[in-house]
Design an enzyme around this catalytic site. Structure first.
Site, PDB file in Angstrom:
ATOM      1  N   GLY A   1      32.820  48.738  17.773  1.00  0.00           N
ATOM      2  CA  GLY A   1      33.977  48.297  17.482  1.00  0.00           C
ATOM      3  C   GLY A   1      35.348  49.675  17.438  1.00  0.00           C
ATOM      4  N   HIS A   2      36.295  49.604  18.230  1.00  0.00           N
ATOM      5  CA  HIS A   2      37.061  50.972  17.930  1.00  0.00           C
ATOM      6  C   HIS A   2      38.615  49.805  17.614  1.00  0.00           C
ATOM      7  CE1 HIS A   2      34.833  54.064  19.923  1.00  0.00           C
ATOM      8  NE2 HIS A   2      34.250  53.679  18.695  1.00  0.00           N
TER       9      HIS A   2
ATOM     10  N   ASP B   1      31.603  53.506  11.964  1.00  0.00           N
ATOM     11  CA  ASP B   1      32.066  52.533  11.611  1.00  0.00           C
ATOM     12  C   ASP B   1      32.535  54.149  10.397  1.00  0.00           C
ATOM     13  OD1 ASP B   1      31.620  50.603  11.851  1.00  0.00           O
ATOM     14  OD2 ASP B   1      29.888  49.902   9.934  1.00  0.00           O
TER      15      ASP B   1
ATOM     16  N   LYS C   1      36.555  55.760  13.898  1.00  0.00           N
ATOM     17  CA  LYS C   1      36.921  56.885  15.491  1.00  0.00           C
ATOM     18  C   LYS C   1      37.784  56.274  16.268  1.00  0.00           C
ATOM     19  CE  LYS C   1      32.381  56.373  17.185  1.00  0.00           C
ATOM     20  NZ  LYS C   1      32.070  55.195  15.975  1.00  0.00           N
TER      21      LYS C   1
ATOM     22  N   GLN D   1      29.066  54.294  17.497  1.00  0.00           N
ATOM     23  CA  GLN D   1      28.468  54.020  16.314  1.00  0.00           C
ATOM     24  C   GLN D   1      28.141  55.827  16.335  1.00  0.00           C
ATOM     25  OE1 GLN D   1      26.215  52.985  19.804  1.00  0.00           O
ATOM     26  NE2 GLN D   1      26.214  50.947  19.082  1.00  0.00           N
TER      27      GLN D   1
ATOM     28  N   ARG E   1      12.429  47.912  34.057  1.00  0.00           N
ATOM     29  CA  ARG E   1      13.053  48.079  35.231  1.00  0.00           C
ATOM     30  C   ARG E   1      12.678  46.799  35.590  1.00  0.00           C
ATOM     31  NH1 ARG E   1       7.850  51.852  36.275  1.00  0.00           N
ATOM     32  NH2 ARG E   1       7.277  50.805  35.318  1.00  0.00           N
TER      33      ARG E   1
ATOM     34  N   THR F   1      22.483  43.723  15.209  1.00  0.00           N
ATOM     35  CA  THR F   1      23.582  42.193  15.314  1.00  0.00           C
ATOM     36  C   THR F   1      23.407  41.233  16.113  1.00  0.00           C
ATOM     37  OG1 THR F   1      24.216  43.699  16.982  1.00  0.00           O
ATOM     38  CG2 THR F   1      25.212  44.809  14.880  1.00  0.00           C
TER      39      THR F   1
END
Length: 269
Positions: free
Chosen positions: A39-40, A12, A15, A221, A142, A128
């Site tokens: 989120g960007h 946050d 970015k 992040q 795996r 989240t």
């Protein structure tokens, strides 16, 4: 050449606006780790748009966008974002690629995330609840399903097998929520994903680099949430630092402009 744009704190940091500003200067914008929680925020024609999984270069016609193998991908979120982008007249299919080794977040991963967090009571870590941690757990264990598996005729059988394993874990938590609506959304989104350009990510991006293309690796992040070097246990489940670019996209370290240290810092607040 590969440049890496990272957050130096806990995410946050703003970015998205920096990525949006620089994206037109690059041939490729790539996500190399993280899931749909990062989120960007961009502004397109004065309107606010938040992208959680699609790289921020999607609105720039000449920028190729790659979701790398280090990401865990929620097909439902991806489809919603694609529709959001399409509302601006941008056809994401033209310049959006997804690495076939990218792991999928299943509805039962979201359920496991919720069940695990609830079981911790006052010691919960602040997940989240997007299913990111459980998806990465299946990757390292795996067991996970990958984007390339969507092209396999046995995908549904593989899904059911993993879903049954998850149900046993959910039963042990005493978790009884009905996730049938989540599953319905998931399979609708899976059909959409099959229409996208699914590629061998490492071959794809290394070929572009050999052609002299410039790559912007778009971090999610922040550095302090790195699973190895962050404020453990209050971290995310992937490597958020520049080292994560190598494994998250499948490129050699010498192709990254800055592997250790910071070449430029932008104050966003």
């Amino acid at each position: 050449m590969v440049d890496v744009l990272l957050g130096l704190q806990w995410g946050d940091e703003g970015k998205g606006k920096i990525v949006d500003y620089f994206a037109p200067q690059y041939d490729i914008s790539a996500r190399f780790q993280g899931g749909p929680n990062a989120g960007h925020t961009l502004y397109v024609n004065g309107q606010k748009v938040v992208l959680h999984q699609i790289p921020s270069g999607i609105f720039h016609e000449n920028t190729t966008n790659l979701i790398g193998n280090g990401v865990v991908l929620d097909a439902v979120t991806l489809k919603k974002e694609y529709d959001k982008v399409a509302a601006f007249g941008v056809d994401g299919r033209n310049h959006l690629y997804v690495a076939e080794r990218t792991h999928l977040i299943l509805p039962s991963h979201r359920a496991l995330d919720k069940a695990s967090e609830l079981s911790k009571g006052n010691e919960k870590i602040g997940s989240t609840l997007k299913g990111i941690g459980p998806a990465y757990m299946d990757k390292t264990g795996r067991n996970g399903l990958r984007v390339g598996d969507l092209l396999d005729k046995n995908f549904t059988t593989q899904y059911i097998k993993l879903r049954m394993k998850h149900q046993r874990l959910l039963d042990s938590f005493g978790f009884n929520d009905d996730i049938s609506e989540w599953e319905e959304e998931f399979f609708e989104a899976i059909e959409f994903m099959r229409s996208l350009k699914i590629v061998n990510g490492e071959y794809f991006i290394n070929e572009k680099i050999r052609e002299g293309k410039k790559v912007l690796a778009e971090g999610a992040q922040g550095s302090m949430l790195d699973v190895d070097f962050g404020t453990f246990p209050f971290v995310t489940s992937s490597n958020t630092i520049s080292a994560g670019v190598c494994t998250g996209l499948g490129i050699a370290p010498q192709k990254i402009k800055e592997v250790i240290g910071v070449s430029k810092a932008y104050c966003t607040r």
